[in-house]
Design a protein around this motif. Structure first.
Motif, PDB file in Angstrom:
ATOM      1  N   ALA A 119       0.836  -1.204   0.000  1.00  0.00           N
ATOM      2  CA  ALA A 119       0.000   0.000   0.000  1.00  0.00           C
ATOM      3  C   ALA A 119       0.869   1.252   0.000  1.00  0.00           C
ATOM      4  O   ALA A 119       0.573   2.218  -0.717  1.00  0.00           O
ATOM      5  N   ALA A 146       2.346   1.619  -3.448  1.00  0.00           N
ATOM      6  CA  ALA A 146       1.346   2.125  -4.393  1.00  0.00           C
ATOM      7  C   ALA A 146       1.159   3.624  -4.220  1.00  0.00           C
ATOM      8  O   ALA A 146       1.048   4.362  -5.211  1.00  0.00           O
ATOM      9  N   GLY A 147       1.134   4.088  -2.980  1.00  0.00           N
ATOM     10  CA  GLY A 147       1.030   5.526  -2.730  1.00  0.00           C
ATOM     11  C   GLY A 147       2.226   6.292  -3.264  1.00  0.00           C
ATOM     12  O   GLY A 147       2.081   7.371  -3.847  1.00  0.00           O
ATOM     13  N   LEU A 179      -3.991   6.127  -9.796  1.00  0.00           N
ATOM     14  CA  LEU A 179      -4.490   5.808  -8.461  1.00  0.00           C
ATOM     15  C   LEU A 179      -5.549   4.712  -8.519  1.00  0.00           C
ATOM     16  O   LEU A 179      -5.498   3.745  -7.739  1.00  0.00           O
ATOM     17  N   VAL A 180      -6.482   4.820  -9.455  1.00  0.00           N
ATOM     18  CA  VAL A 180      -7.507   3.786  -9.613  1.00  0.00           C
ATOM     19  C   VAL A 180      -6.862   2.465 -10.012  1.00  0.00           C
ATOM     20  O   VAL A 180      -7.208   1.399  -9.485  1.00  0.00           O
ATOM     21  N   LEU A 219      -5.180   0.971  -6.966  1.00  0.00           N
ATOM     22  CA  LEU A 219      -6.157   0.477  -6.008  1.00  0.00           C
ATOM     23  C   LEU A 219      -6.753  -0.859  -6.464  1.00  0.00           C
ATOM     24  O   LEU A 219      -6.830  -1.816  -5.683  1.00  0.00           O
ATOM     25  N   VAL A 220      -7.146  -0.944  -7.717  1.00  0.00           N
ATOM     26  CA  VAL A 220      -7.725  -2.194  -8.236  1.00  0.00           C
ATOM     27  C   VAL A 220      -6.682  -3.312  -8.209  1.00  0.00           C
ATOM     28  O   VAL A 220      -6.974  -4.436  -7.784  1.00  0.00           O
ATOM     29  N   PHE A 280      -4.056  -3.527  -6.290  1.00  0.00           N
ATOM     30  CA  PHE A 280      -3.768  -3.882  -4.901  1.00  0.00           C
ATOM     31  C   PHE A 280      -4.846  -4.801  -4.338  1.00  0.00           C
ATOM     32  O   PHE A 280      -4.544  -5.797  -3.675  1.00  0.00           O
ATOM     33  N   LEU A 281      -6.113  -4.463  -4.595  1.00  0.00           N
ATOM     34  CA  LEU A 281      -7.202  -5.300  -4.080  1.00  0.00           C
ATOM     35  C   LEU A 281      -7.187  -6.694  -4.697  1.00  0.00           C
ATOM     36  O   LEU A 281      -7.426  -7.692  -4.008  1.00  0.00           O
ATOM     37  N   GLN A 341      -4.192  -8.538  -3.185  1.00  0.00           N
ATOM     38  CA  GLN A 341      -4.470  -8.919  -1.806  1.00  0.00           C
ATOM     39  C   GLN A 341      -5.276 -10.214  -1.745  1.00  0.00           C
ATOM     40  O   GLN A 341      -5.097 -11.017  -0.833  1.00  0.00           O
TER      41      GLN A 341
END
Length: 133
Positions: free
Chosen positions: A11, A14-15, A43-44, A47-48, A50-51, A54
């Motif tokens: 995370a 990614a940031g 960013l999108v 986020l996608v 990363f999810l 995970q």
């Protein structure tokens, strides 16, 4: 959501990736709307990805996400390839060079996808040829 240390590290990475994207957009002196669009799409994307990472779902689709990352930059590539021409009759013509055209942008996105799946295929072939029967 961030139960494991590697999730927290990913995370943070990614940031950092999104922040670096914004810094690159400012360095390239892109217009604000273009820079924010590229940063928001990144960013999108992060986020996608990363999810999905995970939940362990990225094993076979990571080359597609490389292509999607290139697609986040399409607007910036188009902007850098566009040239505004002021005509003598007070009209304006916008000329887009070949490297900013739709076929070129699609090819840019397909190169990492094809390369990623070629790498996966090469790894699979190498692994199956080394396995004793």
């Amino acid at each position: 959501m961030l139960n494991k240390p590697e999730e927290f590290i990913m995370a943070v990475l990614a940031g950092i990736w999104v922040a670096i994207t914004f810094i690159i957009c400012r360095y390239l002196q892109l217009p604000t709307d273009t820079g924010l669009l590229v940063t928001t799409l990144t960013l999108v994307w992060a986020l996608v990805f990363f999810l999905l990472w995970q939940r362990g779902r990225t094993r076979n689709i990571w080359p597609l996400f490389l292509g999607l990352l290139v697609m986040c930059w399409w607007r910036a590539i188009y902007h850098c390839s566009a040239e505004v021409i002021f005509n003598s009759d007070s009209s304006i013509t916008k000329l887009v060079h070949w490297y900013g055209s739709w076929p070129a942008l699609i090819i840019y996105a397909l190169i990492p996808v094809i390369g990623g799946y070629a790498f996966k295929w090469w790894q699979y072939k190498r692994h199956t040829s080394q396995t004793p029967v």
